[in-house]
Design a protein around this motif. Sequence first.
Motif, mmCIF file in Angstrom:
data_model
loop_
_atom_site.group_PDB
_atom_site.id
_atom_site.type_symbol
_atom_site.label_atom_id
_atom_site.label_comp_id
_atom_site.label_asym_id
_atom_site.label_seq_id
_atom_site.Cartn_x
_atom_site.Cartn_y
_atom_site.Cartn_z
ATOM 1 N N VAL A 43 0.819 -1.222 0.000
ATOM 2 C CA VAL A 43 0.000 0.000 0.000
ATOM 3 C C VAL A 43 0.848 1.266 0.000
ATOM 4 N N GLY A 44 2.159 1.132 -0.066
ATOM 5 C CA GLY A 44 3.024 2.297 -0.156
ATOM 6 C C GLY A 44 3.254 3.015 1.148
ATOM 7 N N TYR A 45 3.121 2.311 2.272
ATOM 8 C CA TYR A 45 3.248 2.968 3.574
ATOM 9 C C TYR A 45 4.625 3.598 3.764
ATOM 10 N N PHE A 46 5.660 2.918 3.283
ATOM 11 C CA PHE A 46 7.019 3.416 3.490
ATOM 12 C C PHE A 46 7.482 4.344 2.371
ATOM 13 N N GLY A 47 6.619 4.572 1.375
ATOM 14 C CA GLY A 47 6.877 5.573 0.351
ATOM 15 C C GLY A 47 8.036 5.225 -0.564
ATOM 16 N N PRO A 48 8.461 6.222 -1.341
ATOM 17 C CA PRO A 48 7.926 7.586 -1.377
ATOM 18 C C PRO A 48 6.616 7.645 -2.143
ATOM 19 N N GLY A 49 5.835 8.683 -1.858
ATOM 20 C CA GLY A 49 4.564 8.826 -2.539
ATOM 21 C C GLY A 49 3.498 9.344 -1.600
ATOM 22 N N ALA A 50 2.319 9.545 -2.163
ATOM 23 C CA ALA A 50 1.233 10.171 -1.414
ATOM 24 C C ALA A 50 0.698 9.301 -0.283
#
Length: 399
Positions: free
Chosen positions: A106-113
């Motif tokens: 889910v992109g928790y550690f990024g980078p990103g929104a």
Amino acid sequence: MPDTPTAPVILGDEPGSFPRSVLAERHPAIIQQVRDAFPYGPEQHRALDALLKNCTEGTIEPLPADAADHDRWAAWGTEKYAGQSWYDVPWLWSESYFYRQLLEAVGYFGPGAWQGIDPFRPFKRAELDAPETDEELAALDELATKPPEERANSLLHGSLWGNRADLGFRLSAAGAESASRAPAPALVADDSERLWSLLSGTGTLCLVADNAGRELIPDLLLLAHLLDQQRIERAVLHIKPHPYYVSDATTADVVDAVHRLVGAPGAAATYGRALWSAMADGRLTVRAHPFSCAPLPYAEMPADLRAEFAAATLTIVKGDLNYRRLVGDRRWAPTTPFADVTAYFPGPVAALRTLKSDVITGLNAGTEAALVAAEGQRWRTGGTHALIQVRGVSSAPAV
């Protein structure tokens, strides 16, 4: 901790077993719940699809090489277990790694929104805002009129039973004694007197928290009471450095819980303000050690954490997952002494746990027989039984 043939590590490979059902059924359901809880974009949906396929049909894969914790997880086991089935490695490890991979998806550690967005937050907030929470907080008004010792025991049982805290607040000593005489007691071990004997008004209490929401609030209430009554000088609340196991408490969850108390009417707000003050002046500290999210037993804790627990007057370990890490996620005989399997721990330690998995130690033979006669093996995993176990004096070597 002894590595003996009589206590094999629990795996998820046995058809029909509880660990197998978690890996094969619960984890796919959690992926769907997380997917439905947020308006994720195509990238997250593709990653969630890939995780679903991998954790049910595939083999363990290492984290991306650029992940900030790649080397840490390699040391924790990804190098060792890569290429193996999720079902064939220690259940504690595979269950923990699933949540790390879910955060990756889910992109928790990024980078990103989506960096830093807790995928479990909607579930935590719903529980914290539920009408049942209002009812449990309202019970504090009546509890405030009771003598300190009765309040302490009620708050201890509230912390023990977690989301059954309304029952815990009302558990009297007489009720506990009655339960202990039942064929299959709700409280299968009760070392609460030994626990209280260790809190003499000096030193530091470490509390290793478990879940957020309606379990974290009773933990905080217990700490507030112990500080107010000067049973301890200082408290350290150990929480997770990032989301974990759906409902495990993070710093954000502590903040939400304190705000919930401060904003409530009556005695709950008094507790909330006391906690706020204790955090401001350092009597209550929140600690988020990376090892709190490790897929390993506490017998393998790093030196700095060992030193911290060694210096504490008492460490209280909350919940089922932390119990598995404390005693080792093994198929111990239920009568294996709790003191033996926690002898490595560097200071006095207590476990407050509602039973939700197979591992268990420290029962007397009569209690085990009564539980098996009444319920077969369901008593181990149904969440209808609990324990308070204490090992007061460490036999571990000095740090």
